[in-house]
Design a protein around this motif. Structure first.
Motif, short mmCIF file in Angstrom:
data_model
loop_
_atom_site.label_atom_id
_atom_site.label_comp_id
_atom_site.label_asym_id
_atom_site.label_seq_id
_atom_site.Cartn_x
_atom_site.Cartn_y
_atom_site.Cartn_z
N ILE A 222 0.84 -1.20 0.00
CA ILE A 222 0.00 0.00 0.00
C ILE A 222 0.87 1.24 0.00
O ILE A 222 0.61 2.22 -0.72
N ARG A 223 1.93 1.23 0.79
CA ARG A 223 2.82 2.40 0.85
C ARG A 223 3.45 2.68 -0.51
O ARG A 223 3.60 3.85 -0.90
N ARG A 224 3.80 1.63 -1.25
CA ARG A 224 4.39 1.84 -2.58
C ARG A 224 3.41 2.54 -3.51
O ARG A 224 3.79 3.45 -4.27
N LYS A 225 2.16 2.15 -3.44
CA LYS A 225 1.14 2.81 -4.29
C LYS A 225 0.97 4.27 -3.87
O LYS A 225 0.84 5.15 -4.72
N LEU A 226 0.94 4.51 -2.56
CA LEU A 226 0.79 5.88 -2.06
C LEU A 226 1.98 6.76 -2.44
O LEU A 226 1.82 7.96 -2.69
N ASP A 227 3.16 6.18 -2.48
CA ASP A 227 4.36 6.94 -2.87
C ASP A 227 4.44 7.16 -4.37
O ASP A 227 4.89 8.21 -4.84
N ARG A 228 4.00 6.15 -5.12
CA ARG A 228 4.14 6.22 -6.58
C ARG A 228 3.22 7.26 -7.19
O ARG A 228 3.61 7.97 -8.14
N ALA A 229 2.01 7.39 -6.68
CA ALA A 229 1.05 8.34 -7.26
C ALA A 229 1.58 9.78 -7.24
O ALA A 229 1.56 10.45 -8.28
N PRO A 230 2.08 10.30 -6.09
CA PRO A 230 2.63 11.66 -6.13
C PRO A 230 3.83 11.81 -7.06
O PRO A 230 3.99 12.86 -7.69
N GLU A 231 4.65 10.77 -7.17
CA GLU A 231 5.79 10.84 -8.09
C GLU A 231 5.31 11.05 -9.52
O GLU A 231 5.86 11.88 -10.27
N LEU A 232 4.30 10.30 -9.92
CA LEU A 232 3.76 10.44 -11.28
C LEU A 232 3.14 11.81 -11.50
O LEU A 232 3.30 12.42 -12.57
N LEU A 233 2.44 12.32 -10.49
CA LEU A 233 1.82 13.64 -10.63
C LEU A 233 2.86 14.74 -10.70
O LEU A 233 2.68 15.73 -11.42
N GLU A 234 3.95 14.58 -9.97
CA GLU A 234 5.03 15.57 -10.06
C GLU A 234 5.68 15.53 -11.43
O GLU A 234 6.03 16.58 -12.00
N GLN A 235 5.84 14.33 -12.01
CA GLN A 235 6.37 14.24 -13.36
C GLN A 235 5.44 14.88 -14.37
O GLN A 235 5.88 15.52 -15.34
N ALA A 236 4.14 14.73 -14.14
CA ALA A 236 3.15 15.29 -15.06
C ALA A 236 3.24 16.81 -15.13
O ALA A 236 2.93 17.41 -16.17
N GLU A 237 3.64 17.43 -14.02
CA GLU A 237 3.73 18.90 -13.97
C GLU A 237 4.72 19.45 -14.98
O GLU A 237 4.57 20.58 -15.46
N THR A 238 5.75 18.68 -15.31
CA THR A 238 6.80 19.17 -16.22
C THR A 238 6.81 18.40 -17.54
O THR A 238 7.80 18.47 -18.28
N SER A 239 5.75 17.67 -17.84
CA SER A 239 5.69 16.87 -19.06
C SER A 239 4.80 17.54 -20.10
O SER A 239 3.93 18.34 -19.77
N PRO A 240 5.00 17.20 -21.38
CA PRO A 240 4.10 17.70 -22.43
C PRO A 240 2.67 17.24 -22.16
O PRO A 240 2.45 16.23 -21.46
N PRO A 241 1.67 17.94 -22.70
CA PRO A 241 0.28 17.64 -22.39
C PRO A 241 -0.11 16.18 -22.57
O PRO A 241 -0.79 15.59 -21.73
N GLY A 242 0.30 15.56 -23.68
CA GLY A 242 -0.07 14.18 -23.93
C GLY A 242 0.49 13.23 -22.87
O GLY A 242 -0.23 12.39 -22.33
N LYS A 243 1.76 13.38 -22.60
CA LYS A 243 2.38 12.52 -21.60
C LYS A 243 1.82 12.81 -20.22
O LYS A 243 1.65 11.89 -19.40
N ALA A 244 1.52 14.08 -19.93
CA ALA A 244 0.98 14.45 -18.63
C ALA A 244 -0.36 13.76 -18.38
O ALA A 244 -0.63 13.29 -17.27
N ARG A 245 -1.19 13.66 -19.42
CA ARG A 245 -2.47 12.98 -19.26
C ARG A 245 -2.28 11.50 -18.92
O ARG A 245 -2.99 10.95 -18.07
N VAL A 246 -1.31 10.88 -19.57
CA VAL A 246 -1.04 9.46 -19.29
C VAL A 246 -0.54 9.29 -17.85
O VAL A 246 -0.96 8.36 -17.14
N LEU A 247 0.34 10.17 -17.41
CA LEU A 247 0.88 10.08 -16.05
C LEU A 247 -0.21 10.28 -15.01
O LEU A 247 -0.25 9.59 -13.99
N ARG A 248 -1.09 11.25 -15.24
CA ARG A 248 -2.18 11.49 -14.28
C ARG A 248 -3.14 10.30 -14.22
O ARG A 248 -3.65 9.95 -13.15
#
Length: 292
Positions: A222-248
Motif C-alpha cells: 500500500i505504501r508503494r502505491k501511495l508513494d508512486r502516485a505523487p511521483e507520477l503527478l510531479e512528473q506530469a507537472e513538467t511533461s508535455p500535455p499528452g504525456k501528462a495525461r497518461v501520467l495522471r
C-alpha cells in the motif's frame, strides 16, 4: 468563553424505515473519527445508554480533537453489526445536557422501532440528520461530512453520533460521542484560503503520519502505491500535455488501488490496518483521485 447560536440550519434528508430481517438482534457501531471520548471494544461498546454510551465498561481516552468555526469535518463510523436505520449528529457546546433528546419513534405492527422523527432541516444543536440511510450491510467503514457552526467556539464540547435502528426491539438508539474543541475561524494571511496540504505528496504524508494512522504500520504494498502516485503527478507537472495525461491516469489508478487495498487490509480476523487508518487513507485517495 463558549458562544451558542439560537438556531443552525443544514442539509437534511427524509428517511423511512426499511424492511430487513437480520440474523442478529442488535446493531453496533464504532466511532472511528473523530476520536471517541471513551474506549470501545470490537463491537463499539459502551454505546447503549445515552447520551454518549454511559453504561460503563470503557476507559476515558482524554482525547480532544481540534477544529475551527465553519469547518466541514469528516466523521467515520464502522457498523460492525447491521440493522436498517440511519445516523444523526448533534453538538453540545457547554455540557452534554444540551444534547437533544432521542427522536420520537413511531412503532408499527411487529416493529417497536419502525421509524423515527427526522429534522428537516436540522436545527441546532442537530447538525445533520438521516445520514447514511441503509437497509443492507455496509461494505466497510463509512465516512460522511458535517459542517460546524460559524458562530460557536468551545475549548471542550461534545459531538454526538446517534444511530437509529428500525426492525429492532426497543430501545432503538445507540450512542457515541467525541470531545472536540472549536477554535476561531482559520484566517489566511492572503486573499485566498491556503490549503494545509497543497500537494498530493503532502496529503499522503499527512494521512499516513496523522492521528488515524499514527499507531499503524502501513503495509509495504500500500505504501508503494501511495508513494508512486505523487511521483507520477510531479512528473506530469513538467511533461508535455499528452504525456501528462497518461501520467495522471496512472497516478489515479495507483490512488484508487491504494484506497481499496487499505479497506481490504482492515478486514478479516487479523487486520493489517485499523479501521480508522483505512478509512482515512480511502478518503484521502478518493479526494486526490477525484481531482484527476
Amino acid at each position: 468563553m463558549p458562544t451558542t447560536p439560537s438556531r443552525f440550519g443544514g442539509a437534511l434528508l427524509i428517511a423511512a424505515a426499511g424492511v430487513f430481517a437480520p440474523a442478529l438482534a442488535h446493531a453496533h457501531f464504532i466511532l472511528v473519527t473523530p476520536d471517541s471520548w471513551m474506549s470501545q471494544d470490537s463491537f463499539g461498546l459502551p454505546e447503549k445508554l445515552g447520551p454518549c454510551g454511559d453504561e460503563g465498561g470503557g476507559t476515558p481516552t482524554g482525547k480532544v480533537t481540534a477544529f475551527h468555526q465553519g469547518q466541514t469535518i469528516s466523521v467515520t463510523i464502522n457498523e460492525v453489526i447491521t440493522h436498517p436505520g440511519h445516523y444523526r449528529v448533534a453538538l453540545a457546546v457547554n455540557n452534554r445536557s444540551e444534547l437533544p433528546a432521542e427522536p420520537m419513534v413511531t412503532p408499527a405492527a411487529g416493529d417497536p422501532c419502525a421509524s423515527a422523527a427526522i429534522q428537516n432541516p436540522p436545527t441546532f444543536p442537530v447538525l445533520a440528520d438521516n445520514v447514511l440511510p441503509h437497509t443492507q450491510p455496509f461494505a466497510g467503514p463509512q465516512t460522511f461530512t458535517v459542517t460546524l457552526p460559524t458562530n460557536v467556539t468551545c475549548a471542550k464540547c461534545t459531538l454526538q453520533v446517534l444511530e437509529f435502528m428500525s426492525s429492532h426491539p426497543a430501545p432503538c438508539f445507540y450512542h457515541h460521542c467525541a470531545d472536540i474543541s472549536v477554535q476561531g475561524e482559520l484566517v489566511s494571511t492572503t486573499s485566498t484560503t491556503t490549503r494545509p496540504c497543497p500537494t498530493p505528496r503532502c496529503s499522503v504524508e499527512a494521512v499516513v503520519q496523522g492521528p488515524a494512522c499514527g499507531s499503524d504500520t502501513i503495509p509495504a504494498a500500500i505504501r508503494r502505491k501511495l508513494d508512486r502516485a505523487p511521483e507520477l503527478l510531479e512528473q506530469a507537472e513538467t511533461s508535455p500535455p499528452g504525456k501528462a495525461r497518461v501520467l495522471r491516469k496512472k497516478a489515479k489508478r495507483f490512488l484508487e488501488r491504494a484506497g481499496g487495498a487499505a479497506l481490504r487490509a482492515s478486514r478479516g480476523k487479523k487486520p493489517k490496518l485499523s479501521a480508522g487508518c483505512a478509512a482515512s487513507i480511502k478518503q484521502t485517495t478518493d479526494q486526490l483521485a477525484g481531482g484527476l
